[in-house]
Design a protein around this motif. Structure first.
Motif, PDB file in Angstrom:
ATOM      1  N   UNK A   1       1.163  -4.634   4.885  1.00 33.59           N
ATOM      2  CA  UNK A   1       0.461  -5.488   3.923  1.00 33.59           C
ATOM      3  C   UNK A   1       1.407  -6.388   3.137  1.00 33.59           C
TER       4      UNK A   1
ATOM      5  N   UNK B   1      -6.873 -24.449   3.483  1.00 34.54           N
ATOM      6  CA  UNK B   1      -5.820 -24.891   2.561  1.00 34.54           C
ATOM      7  C   UNK B   1      -5.254 -23.730   1.749  1.00 34.54           C
ATOM      8  N   UNK B   2      -6.047 -22.668   1.543  1.00 37.02           N
ATOM      9  CA  UNK B   2      -5.571 -21.490   0.809  1.00 37.02           C
ATOM     10  C   UNK B   2      -4.941 -20.444   1.719  1.00 37.02           C
ATOM     11  N   UNK B   3      -4.720 -20.824   2.980  1.00 42.18           N
ATOM     12  CA  UNK B   3      -4.167 -19.901   3.978  1.00 42.18           C
ATOM     13  C   UNK B   3      -5.106 -18.731   4.274  1.00 42.18           C
TER      14      UNK B   3
ATOM     15  N   UNK C   1      -3.293  -0.840   7.615  1.00 43.45           N
ATOM     16  CA  UNK C   1      -3.612  -1.264   6.252  1.00 43.45           C
ATOM     17  C   UNK C   1      -5.123  -1.241   6.029  1.00 43.45           C
TER      18      UNK C   1
ATOM     19  N   UNK D   1       3.557 -19.431   1.765  1.00 44.40           N
ATOM     20  CA  UNK D   1       2.678 -18.437   2.385  1.00 44.40           C
ATOM     21  C   UNK D   1       2.643 -17.163   1.544  1.00 44.40           C
TER      22      UNK D   1
ATOM     23  N   UNK E   1       2.031   0.051   6.741  1.00 45.88           N
ATOM     24  CA  UNK E   1       0.837  -0.804   6.801  1.00 45.88           C
ATOM     25  C   UNK E   1       1.107  -2.283   7.037  1.00 45.88           C
TER      26      UNK E   1
ATOM     27  N   UNK F   1      -5.570 -11.360   7.551  1.00 44.35           N
ATOM     28  CA  UNK F   1      -5.064 -10.682   8.753  1.00 44.35           C
ATOM     29  C   UNK F   1      -4.474  -9.345   8.293  1.00 44.35           C
ATOM     30  N   UNK F   2      -4.965  -8.259   8.875  1.00 46.05           N
ATOM     31  CA  UNK F   2      -4.518  -6.918   8.480  1.00 46.05           C
ATOM     32  C   UNK F   2      -4.024  -6.165   9.704  1.00 46.05           C
ATOM     33  N   UNK F   3      -3.073  -5.265   9.515  1.00 50.17           N
ATOM     34  CA  UNK F   3      -2.829  -4.272  10.555  1.00 50.17           C
ATOM     35  C   UNK F   3      -3.976  -3.267  10.430  1.00 50.17           C
TER      36      UNK F   3
ATOM     37  N   UNK G   1      -4.622 -13.153  -2.669  1.00 48.26           N
ATOM     38  CA  UNK G   1      -5.751 -12.647  -1.867  1.00 48.26           C
ATOM     39  C   UNK G   1      -6.798 -11.930  -2.709  1.00 48.26           C
ATOM     40  N   UNK G   2      -6.382 -11.239  -3.748  1.00 49.35           N
ATOM     41  CA  UNK G   2      -7.343 -10.452  -4.544  1.00 49.35           C
ATOM     42  C   UNK G   2      -7.400 -10.967  -5.975  1.00 49.35           C
TER      43      UNK G   2
ATOM     44  N   UNK H   1       0.346 -17.538  -1.447  1.00 50.72           N
ATOM     45  CA  UNK H   1      -1.075 -17.507  -1.065  1.00 50.72           C
ATOM     46  C   UNK H   1      -1.507 -16.076  -0.746  1.00 50.72           C
ATOM     47  N   UNK H   2      -0.642 -15.325  -0.093  1.00 55.35           N
ATOM     48  CA  UNK H   2      -0.986 -13.920   0.187  1.00 55.35           C
ATOM     49  C   UNK H   2      -1.122 -13.130  -1.120  1.00 55.35           C
TER      50      UNK H   2
ATOM     51  N   UNK I   1     -11.564  -6.373   0.610  1.00 56.87           N
ATOM     52  CA  UNK I   1     -11.569  -7.737   1.131  1.00 56.87           C
ATOM     53  C   UNK I   1     -12.914  -7.960   1.801  1.00 56.87           C
TER      54      UNK I   1
ATOM     55  N   UNK J   1       4.001  -7.972   4.219  1.00 52.28           N
ATOM     56  CA  UNK J   1       4.858  -8.794   5.087  1.00 52.28           C
ATOM     57  C   UNK J   1       4.990 -10.247   4.613  1.00 52.28           C
TER      58      UNK J   1
ATOM     59  N   UNK K   1       0.849  -1.194   0.000  1.00 53.14           N
ATOM     60  CA  UNK K   1       0.000   0.000   0.000  1.00 53.14           C
ATOM     61  C   UNK K   1       0.886   1.245   0.000  1.00 53.14           C
TER      62      UNK K   1
ATOM     63  N   UNK L   1      -0.242 -15.326  11.874  1.00 52.03           N
ATOM     64  CA  UNK L   1      -0.462 -13.895  11.711  1.00 52.03           C
ATOM     65  C   UNK L   1      -0.272 -13.419  10.273  1.00 52.03           C
ATOM     66  N   UNK L   2       0.398 -14.227   9.445  1.00 50.33           N
ATOM     67  CA  UNK L   2       0.585 -13.828   8.052  1.00 50.33           C
ATOM     68  C   UNK L   2      -0.386 -14.529   7.109  1.00 50.33           C
ATOM     69  N   UNK L   3      -1.472 -15.073   7.674  1.00 52.76           N
ATOM     70  CA  UNK L   3      -2.500 -15.683   6.821  1.00 52.76           C
ATOM     71  C   UNK L   3      -3.225 -14.592   6.032  1.00 52.76           C
ATOM     72  N   UNK L   4      -3.917 -15.017   4.958  1.00 53.65           N
ATOM     73  CA  UNK L   4      -4.703 -14.077   4.158  1.00 53.65           C
ATOM     74  C   UNK L   4      -5.949 -13.704   4.959  1.00 53.65           C
TER      75      UNK L   4
ATOM     76  N   UNK M   1       7.175 -14.149   5.758  1.00 53.51           N
ATOM     77  CA  UNK M   1       7.863 -14.854   6.827  1.00 53.51           C
ATOM     78  C   UNK M   1       9.238 -15.255   6.315  1.00 53.51           C
TER      79      UNK M   1
END
Lengths: 286, 286
Positions: free
Chosen positions: A225, B172-174, B81, A253, A223, B76-78, A260-261, A256-257, B102, A227, A217, B71-74, A229
């Protein structure tokens, strides 16, 4: 501000823009990127790596593939048009030093961000072997520029339409098996290619750097967004990266992130092509 | 921050615009798309660009995460963001905005400050069916203003006190499917004077959610301190200033969250005024 000085289409979906950005051209270092918005009211912000810069002329070069809304709108821009917002240079520059033999691996459009890094690695006194790969010959970009830098240049295509038939991991593995093995690998391309590239060098203990391009972003750490691992710890691609140790990145991971969209991205991509087809039909009727 | 961080329903953007317009009428030039430290170094503004003084008011910046599994799954936002996507990029305007929204049904917000309340109320406006606010102490210890807590409750945010997330689970898609929480009780007061939460052994339970928004505060952004030689910061990365707002470098002043840690707009404005008068005094030679 941010005026497009030159536009070239490199392949069906890949474009090269030279953009007026004197401050960025002056400050940028290999590995850094910019964030842009084609519309500063309702536009999204996307990161693109700086492929080249000309501090004298005050311009930077961006190379991108049309995948979603913003990249399509960007591809529609013509010479003389301006990009609404252009921010940079962002991210940590590549750590450049003389290590000996560096293998630079670029997949598809990943050759664009690889170019300034290969250039700097060569200038630092390294032997530079470049492996470039694409699905087919028409999708291969910047061969001439890369040939100028490389001590050895290896080209592979998935379908064998140019260079060797196969994947970039094949010649990479062969190089790792040689004695002496390369001192370092820099791999930039689609996430799946970087993942398997890193898996290829891992058993040989060849230090491997990858450059990540996640959803962002602001691009300044605000933000989170983007991130990922890395070695079990959360890192922000925009301020801690974009380059990381490829052997420590959790690519599964990250991929997969990145999805998301995807449904919205695919719909925008599709809508653009439908729009083009309708326009072509309308022209035929005339 | 007043634009991208605080939602329209709490601070109408016309008010911010009026303030900006007044500054512009007074002769202030606003340079946009300019990251000090990256586009131009802070020292260069004084040494090369002819500025006599600089005030740094860059804010807190880096969002804190819980450092828990998942915490890094799809999904999860700060809070930064989540709010930026809506406030600045206008993702709520699904017909026009290029930034995708989202789509969430059940949202958990972690934290008890004003930002947590903003994020929870924004989630309701973006169409979430249920919004759960999870805080590890009780309402009495919440850092949010009493009015903000009242507004959130009135709008239907469901409060879960003395609970906290320990793990986020995905499919499965995180993508987020559940959040594992622990229950807490209040123990002895900690360094902040607030009674510290003590987890109750064996109190684990699962909450069904598809989105988790982390609103537990911000650390300081290291961009300026990393790129400015000689600028002194404390161990949290906050810039050290004297009673006049002056930093360790002559001519450079700072204030707001980058000095105080996370505080409020009101305090930051006070700091700005104090630093402005000492800059004036210094430049006038009094």
């Amino acid at each position: 501000m941010n005026r497009i000085l030159k536009k070239t289409q490199l392949s069906a979906e890949v474009f090269r823009l030279e953009v007026e950005a004197p401050l960025i051209a002056h400050e940028r270092k290999p590995g850094q990127f910019i964030i842009l918005q084609v519309d500063d009211s309702i536009g999204e912000r996307i990161p693109l790596t700086i492929a080249d810069a000309d501090p004298v002329n005050g311009s930077i070069t961006l190379i991108f593939q049309t995948v979603g809304k913003t990249t399509h709108l960007l591809a529609d821009k013509q010479v003389g048009d301006s990009i609404a917002a252009l921010l940079g240079p962002l991210g940590q520059p590549t750590h450049i030093e003389k290590v000996g033999h560096v293998v630079c691996v670029g997949g598809g459009i990943g050759v664009a961000p690889l170019h300034p890094i290969a250039q700097a690695m060569k200038a630092a006194g390294n032997k530079v072997t470049i492996i470039m790969g694409a699905r087919n010959k028409s999708l291969l970009i910047m061969e001439g520029e890369m040939r100028k830098i490389a001590d050895d240049l290896i080209i592979v295509t998935d379908d064998g339409s140019y260079g060797r038939k196969g994947l970039v991991t094949h010649p990479l593995k062969e190089l790792c098996e040689q004695s002496p093995k390369p001192d370092m690998a820099v791999i930039i391309g689609p996430p799946i290619m970087m993942k398997f590239g890193a898996e290829t060098t891992r058993p040989y203990g060849v230090h491997t750097v990858v450059s990540l391009n996640t959803i962002m972003i602001d691009g300044t750490g605000m933000c989170g967004g983007c991130r990922v691992t890395v070695g079990g710890k959360t890192q922000f691609v925009c301020v801690d990266g974009p380059e990381f140790d490829g052997h420590l990145v959790d690519f599964d991971n990250m991929m997969k992130r990145l999805r998301a969209y995807k449904p919205r991205e695919d719909a925008d991509h599709q809508a653009h092509h439908c729009h083009l087809e309708e326009a072509a039909k309308a022209l035929e009727k005339q | 921050m007043l634009i991208y961080g605080i939602p329209e329903f709490r601070l109408p953007k016309t008010i911010v615009q009026n303030e900006l317009d007044i500054l512009k009428k007074m002769g202030v030039k606003v340079e946009m798309n300019f990251v000090v430290g990256r586009t131009r170094k802070l020292n260069d503004l004084i040494e090369k660009d002819g500025f006599s003084a600089v005030f740094v008011g860059t804010g807190a910046g880096l969002p804190k995460f819980m450092n828990i599994p998942g915490e890094n799954l799809v999904g999860v936002f700060s809070a930064n963001e989540y709010l930026t996507r809506a406030n600045l990029m206008k993702a709520y305007d699904t017909g026009r905005a290029h930034t995708p929204l989202y789509h969430s049904k059940k949202v958990a917000v972690l934290g008890g400050g004003n930002v947590a309340m903003d994020a929870a109320r924004m989630a309701l406006r973006l169409g979430a069916e249920e919004v759960h606010l999870v805080y590890r102490r009780t309402e009495k210890e919440m850092p949010a203003r009493v009015e903000e807590v009242g507004h959130a409750r009135e709008e239907g945010v469901i409060f879960h006190m003395l609970q906290n997330a320990v793990r986020i689970l995905g499919d499965a898609n995180d993508c987020v499917t559940q959040m594992e929480c622990l229950r807490y009780e209040l123990g002895e007061p900690d360094a902040s004077g607030r009674r510290s939460p003590v987890p109750l052994a064996g109190s684990e339970f699962l909450m069904e959610v598809d989105t988790v928004i982390v609103a537990i505060g911000n650390g300081s952004n290291p961009l300026i301190s990393q790129t400015t030689a000689g600028l002194q910061v404390n161990r949290w990365g906050n810039i050290i200033v004297d009673e006049n707002g002056k930093t360790s470098i002559d001519g450079i002043y700072a204030g707001g969250d980058i000095v105080l840690g996370a505080a409020t707009v009101i305090l930051a404005m006070g700091e700005g005024r104090r630093a402005a008068s000492s800059i004036n005094a210094s430049l006038a030679g009094t």
